[in-house]
Design a protein around this motif. Sequence first.
Motif, PDB file in Angstrom:
ATOM      1  N   PRO A 142      31.320  70.421  73.838  1.00 30.76           N
ATOM      2  CA  PRO A 142      32.698  70.921  73.765  1.00 30.76           C
ATOM      3  C   PRO A 142      33.627  70.048  74.588  1.00 30.76           C
ATOM      4  O   PRO A 142      33.220  69.440  75.585  1.00 30.76           O
ATOM      5  N   ALA A 143      34.870  69.968  74.176  1.00 36.84           N
ATOM      6  CA  ALA A 143      35.887  69.235  74.925  1.00 36.84           C
ATOM      7  C   ALA A 143      37.242  69.857  74.612  1.00 36.84           C
ATOM      8  O   ALA A 143      37.351  70.746  73.759  1.00 36.84           O
ATOM      9  N   GLN A 144      38.253  69.381  75.323  1.00 36.80           N
ATOM     10  CA  GLN A 144      39.611  69.870  75.112  1.00 36.80           C
ATOM     11  C   GLN A 144      40.501  68.720  74.666  1.00 36.80           C
ATOM     12  O   GLN A 144      40.365  67.597  75.150  1.00 36.80           O
ATOM     13  N   ILE A 167      37.819  71.241  70.949  1.00 35.97           N
ATOM     14  CA  ILE A 167      37.193  70.403  69.934  1.00 35.97           C
ATOM     15  C   ILE A 167      35.688  70.327  70.173  1.00 35.97           C
ATOM     16  O   ILE A 167      35.202  70.576  71.281  1.00 35.97           O
ATOM     17  N   ALA A 168      34.976  70.005  69.106  1.00 36.29           N
ATOM     18  CA  ALA A 168      33.553  69.689  69.185  1.00 36.29           C
ATOM     19  C   ALA A 168      33.423  68.181  69.030  1.00 36.29           C
ATOM     20  O   ALA A 168      33.744  67.631  67.978  1.00 36.29           O
ATOM     21  N   LEU A 169      33.000  67.521  70.094  1.00 35.86           N
ATOM     22  CA  LEU A 169      32.739  66.083  70.045  1.00 35.86           C
ATOM     23  C   LEU A 169      31.279  65.889  69.685  1.00 35.86           C
ATOM     24  O   LEU A 169      30.403  66.514  70.293  1.00 35.86           O
ATOM     25  N   TRP A 170      30.999  65.033  68.719  1.00 37.91           N
ATOM     26  CA  TRP A 170      29.597  64.797  68.389  1.00 37.91           C
ATOM     27  C   TRP A 170      29.362  63.352  68.002  1.00 37.91           C
ATOM     28  O   TRP A 170      30.266  62.654  67.562  1.00 37.91           O
ATOM     29  N   ARG A 171      28.129  62.932  68.245  1.00 36.30           N
ATOM     30  CA  ARG A 171      27.738  61.562  67.929  1.00 36.30           C
ATOM     31  C   ARG A 171      26.559  61.616  66.957  1.00 36.30           C
ATOM     32  O   ARG A 171      25.540  62.263  67.227  1.00 36.30           O
ATOM     33  N   SER A 172      26.718  60.954  65.826  1.00 39.92           N
ATOM     34  CA  SER A 172      25.667  60.950  64.812  1.00 39.92           C
ATOM     35  C   SER A 172      24.460  60.148  65.291  1.00 39.92           C
ATOM     36  O   SER A 172      24.518  59.444  66.304  1.00 39.92           O
ATOM     37  N   ARG A 173      23.376  60.250  64.546  1.00 36.76           N
ATOM     38  CA  ARG A 173      22.169  59.504  64.904  1.00 36.76           C
ATOM     39  C   ARG A 173      22.408  58.000  64.895  1.00 36.76           C
ATOM     40  O   ARG A 173      21.767  57.258  65.636  1.00 36.76           O
TER      41      ARG A 173
END
Length: 216
Positions: A25-27, A33-39
């Motif tokens: 999670p982040a702001q 927001i949902a921060l995500w990093r793919s494989r």
Amino acid sequence: MPPYPTGSWMPVALSADLPAGTVMPAQSPAGPIALWRSRSGRVAAFADRCPHRGMRLSHGFVRGETLSCIYHGWSYVQAGNCLRIPAHPALTPPDTIRVATQPVEDGGGIIWIPVGEPAAGPPRFDGVIPLRSMVVEADIAALESAAGTKAGEGLLDYTHDGRTVRLLLASEGKARTLMHVLVDEDSNPSERIAASRAAEGLRRAAEHVAASGTAR
């Protein structure tokens, strides 16, 4: 969250805190927001709400190049559209099922979200690297008061015991600041520990200032 100047960049996380295949999670100025990093290592920023039942996507999980909601497993690609609905495996989800996305830049060890349309890319800080982040339950004014100096363009140079620690600040609300600690790239372990401890001391002092209402 107070508005950021249009055309600026907000440092929302450190790259090291978001390994491949993870979400956090982040702001942002637009909200959670949902921060995500793919494989494969690509970073994306989604509004932290699944369009299906409103579950936080930051509670979800990464599968390959998609982010899946923890509730019913709906999966989204980085462009924001829904790729798969497990309860209806034969269905091709319509393009209207999608998550709101935000542009994101990952560089210099920092993940940035643009505010508006900046004329240039996010700042780069030569000679320094990010060490760690911490949340301060106080606003930037309280941090400035505790440090005895003013921040300029989100950077606060805090001098403690003869050492200057550079801090990159991001306001996360009326009384909450995300503080990234930057250190010289050639600093040794003891210097990095000292910088981290100095930042922790400033955090406590700023929270005391905020609690006592003595910020100037």
